[in-house]
Scaffold this motif. Structure first.
Motif, PDB file in Angstrom:
ATOM      1  N   UNK A 107       0.831  -1.198   0.000  1.00  0.00           N
ATOM      2  CA  UNK A 107       0.000   0.000   0.000  1.00  0.00           C
ATOM      3  C   UNK A 107       0.868   1.251   0.000  1.00  0.00           C
ATOM      4  N   UNK A 108       1.999   1.191   0.719  1.00  0.00           N
ATOM      5  CA  UNK A 108       2.921   2.323   0.722  1.00  0.00           C
ATOM      6  C   UNK A 108       3.468   2.575  -0.679  1.00  0.00           C
ATOM      7  N   UNK A 109       3.764   1.493  -1.416  1.00  0.00           N
ATOM      8  CA  UNK A 109       4.218   1.630  -2.800  1.00  0.00           C
ATOM      9  C   UNK A 109       3.156   2.331  -3.642  1.00  0.00           C
ATOM     10  N   UNK A 110       1.904   1.925  -3.462  1.00  0.00           N
ATOM     11  CA  UNK A 110       0.812   2.560  -4.194  1.00  0.00           C
ATOM     12  C   UNK A 110       0.706   4.041  -3.881  1.00  0.00           C
ATOM     13  N   UNK A 111       0.905   4.398  -2.606  1.00  0.00           N
ATOM     14  CA  UNK A 111       0.820   5.804  -2.213  1.00  0.00           C
ATOM     15  C   UNK A 111       1.965   6.622  -2.796  1.00  0.00           C
ATOM     16  N   UNK A 112       3.155   6.022  -2.889  1.00  0.00           N
ATOM     17  CA  UNK A 112       4.278   6.712  -3.517  1.00  0.00           C
ATOM     18  C   UNK A 112       4.002   6.947  -4.997  1.00  0.00           C
ATOM     19  N   UNK A 113       3.356   5.980  -5.661  1.00  0.00           N
ATOM     20  CA  UNK A 113       2.972   6.166  -7.052  1.00  0.00           C
ATOM     21  C   UNK A 113       1.925   7.276  -7.183  1.00  0.00           C
ATOM     22  N   UNK A 114       1.017   7.359  -6.208  1.00  0.00           N
ATOM     23  CA  UNK A 114       0.017   8.427  -6.208  1.00  0.00           C
ATOM     24  C   UNK A 114       0.694   9.789  -6.120  1.00  0.00           C
TER      25      UNK A 114
ATOM     26  N   UNK B 177     -16.835   7.515   5.170  1.00  0.00           N
ATOM     27  CA  UNK B 177     -15.630   7.386   5.984  1.00  0.00           C
ATOM     28  C   UNK B 177     -15.693   6.182   6.923  1.00  0.00           C
ATOM     29  N   UNK B 178     -16.863   5.845   7.421  1.00  0.00           N
ATOM     30  CA  UNK B 178     -16.977   4.686   8.315  1.00  0.00           C
ATOM     31  C   UNK B 178     -16.997   3.367   7.549  1.00  0.00           C
ATOM     32  N   UNK B 179     -17.108   3.438   6.238  1.00  0.00           N
ATOM     33  CA  UNK B 179     -17.198   2.230   5.419  1.00  0.00           C
ATOM     34  C   UNK B 179     -15.881   1.883   4.735  1.00  0.00           C
ATOM     35  N   UNK B 180     -15.149   2.897   4.249  1.00  0.00           N
ATOM     36  CA  UNK B 180     -13.924   2.594   3.503  1.00  0.00           C
ATOM     37  C   UNK B 180     -12.696   3.294   4.073  1.00  0.00           C
ATOM     38  N   UNK B 181     -12.855   4.162   5.056  1.00  0.00           N
ATOM     39  CA  UNK B 181     -11.709   4.815   5.675  1.00  0.00           C
ATOM     40  C   UNK B 181     -11.341   6.140   5.023  1.00  0.00           C
ATOM     41  N   UNK B 182     -10.641   6.965   5.790  1.00  0.00           N
ATOM     42  CA  UNK B 182     -10.291   8.304   5.315  1.00  0.00           C
ATOM     43  C   UNK B 182      -9.333   8.281   4.136  1.00  0.00           C
ATOM     44  N   UNK B 183      -8.286   7.446   4.213  1.00  0.00           N
ATOM     45  CA  UNK B 183      -7.274   7.439   3.155  1.00  0.00           C
ATOM     46  C   UNK B 183      -7.853   7.013   1.816  1.00  0.00           C
ATOM     47  N   UNK B 184      -8.777   6.057   1.817  1.00  0.00           N
ATOM     48  CA  UNK B 184      -9.400   5.619   0.564  1.00  0.00           C
ATOM     49  C   UNK B 184     -10.202   6.755  -0.061  1.00  0.00           C
TER      50      UNK B 184
ATOM     51  N   UNK C 271      -2.781   3.966 -11.400  1.00  0.00           N
ATOM     52  CA  UNK C 271      -2.147   2.701 -11.005  1.00  0.00           C
ATOM     53  C   UNK C 271      -1.940   2.675  -9.499  1.00  0.00           C
ATOM     54  N   UNK C 272      -1.467   3.801  -8.948  1.00  0.00           N
ATOM     55  CA  UNK C 272      -1.277   3.879  -7.506  1.00  0.00           C
ATOM     56  C   UNK C 272      -2.573   3.712  -6.747  1.00  0.00           C
ATOM     57  N   UNK C 273      -3.647   4.300  -7.251  1.00  0.00           N
ATOM     58  CA  UNK C 273      -4.975   4.171  -6.635  1.00  0.00           C
ATOM     59  C   UNK C 273      -5.425   2.723  -6.613  1.00  0.00           C
ATOM     60  N   UNK C 274      -5.235   2.012  -7.739  1.00  0.00           N
ATOM     61  CA  UNK C 274      -5.634   0.609  -7.826  1.00  0.00           C
ATOM     62  C   UNK C 274      -4.840  -0.239  -6.836  1.00  0.00           C
ATOM     63  N   UNK C 275      -3.534   0.025  -6.741  1.00  0.00           N
ATOM     64  CA  UNK C 275      -2.689  -0.750  -5.811  1.00  0.00           C
ATOM     65  C   UNK C 275      -3.148  -0.554  -4.372  1.00  0.00           C
ATOM     66  N   UNK C 276      -3.450   0.681  -3.995  1.00  0.00           N
ATOM     67  CA  UNK C 276      -3.884   0.930  -2.618  1.00  0.00           C
ATOM     68  C   UNK C 276      -5.217   0.260  -2.315  1.00  0.00           C
ATOM     69  N   UNK C 277      -6.019   0.031  -3.341  1.00  0.00           N
ATOM     70  CA  UNK C 277      -7.324  -0.593  -3.128  1.00  0.00           C
ATOM     71  C   UNK C 277      -7.237  -2.102  -3.076  1.00  0.00           C
ATOM     72  N   UNK C 278      -6.292  -2.683  -3.822  1.00  0.00           N
ATOM     73  CA  UNK C 278      -6.217  -4.132  -3.914  1.00  0.00           C
ATOM     74  C   UNK C 278      -5.595  -4.781  -2.691  1.00  0.00           C
ATOM     75  N   UNK C 279      -4.815  -4.008  -1.911  1.00  0.00           N
ATOM     76  CA  UNK C 279      -4.136  -4.612  -0.769  1.00  0.00           C
ATOM     77  C   UNK C 279      -4.979  -4.442   0.489  1.00  0.00           C
TER      78      UNK C 279
END
Length: 304
Positions: free
Chosen positions: A125-132, A247-254, A296-304
């Motif tokens: 997820x950190x990798x995905x955020x760096x791509x973002x 926010x209560x369903x998917x979290x703030x970062x998502x 791509x970064x968004x997809x990675x953060x969602x898949x993990x």
């Protein structure tokens, strides 16, 4: 869950459109503070009307003290962003609040702050955020632009930290409004309170700065041709309501990351086609690559 991720992307599209609309409104009224106050007022009227029709107007004074800070934090973040542009230029004004928003949303989810859903950060997820973040930089940084590196500014570091803080406050507002929605058993009530308190604060700022309101009347006199300049507050209200609901369903970062993709995509489309009477400007290859990397970064953060 897969359908839920489409909502923050749509909210981001609305937010990007709101920015362009409010920029045009600012040109009419001559003050960013008055433009923001009008936008918040329109959003407040929409949310209060919807709440009255759907649930009836009610507000229970309960819960922790910080649950009532959403409107104040949102107003501070908005006002700070308005003040940043002449000090830092367009790139830093765009990137620093985004960095602060992503950073704060990760901390909030990591430790479950403000009674939020706790979501641990993984290396993938950190990798995905760096791509973002890399995608954001490619998207907002313009080549050979004189407005990207401001000259000597007194207290430059303080303004840069203020930009990061503004983004962090925006992320906190999302989470706090979500908890207030749980307390009130209605995200609509939470969003209405947040917008109403923000509108009151902004009008007080306008009065304190002794702004003239004659331009507001002139703006109304523009007639039906510019009916769309009043939609900014409506779009902003949908964003705040959607954030409080999700926010209560998917979290703030998502919410932050997916909405960011929608926001930058909308901005690119508006800029490319010159929509909403903006200056047309072709979207160059670098910006397209940035949006792809961001996706791509968004997809990675969602898949993990």
């Amino acid at each position: 869950m897969s359908l839920l991720i489409l909502l923050p992307i749509g909210m981001g599209l609305l937010l990007g459109t709101q920015t362009a609309i409010n920029s045009r409104l600012r040109a009419f009224v001559g003050s960013p503070y008055i433009a923001s106050a009008i936008s918040f007022t329109v959003g407040t009227l929409f949310l209060l009307s919807l709440t009255a029709i759907k649930e009836g107007l009610h507000l229970s004074i309960s819960g922790p003290w910080w649950a009532w800070l959403g409107g104040l934090l949102g107003t501070i973040a908005l006002t700070t962003n308005i003040l940043l542009f002449p000090k830092l230029g367009s790139v830093q004004t765009a990137v620093l609040p985004i960095f602060g928003q992503i950073f704060a949303s990760l901390i909030i989810d990591q430790y479950g702050l403000f009674a939020s859903v706790q979501t641990k950060l993984t290396w993938i997820k950190l990798l995905g955020l760096l791509l973002v973040l890399a995608g954001v930089l490619l998207t907002v940084v313009e080549k050979n632009s004189s407005n990207q590196r401001p000259g000597h500014v007194k207290g430059l570091l303080a303004w840069q930290l203020a930009g990061i803080l503004a983004g962090m406050l925006g992320a906190c507002q999302i989470t706090i409004n979500g908890h207030l929605g749980q307390i009130q058993h209605s995200p609509l009530v939470a969003a209405s309170y947040s917008f109403a308190s923000g509108a009151i604060i902004l009008w007080l700022v306008c009065l304190f700065k002794r702004h003239s309101f004659t331009s507001v009347k002139a703006t109304f006199e523009q007639g039906p041709r510019y009916w769309w300049i009043w939609l900014g507050g409506f779009f902003g209200a949908l964003y705040v309501f959607g954030s409080a609901f999700l926010v209560t369903k998917i979290g703030t970062s998502q919410i932050v990351i997916f909405a960011l993709f929608g926001q930058l995509s909308a901005s690119a489309l508006i800029e490319h086609f010159g929509l909403l009477e903006s200056q047309p400007k072709s979207v160059h290859f670098q910006k397209i690559c940035g949006l792809i990397l961001l996706f791509i970064g968004v997809i990675i953060t969602k898949l993990v």
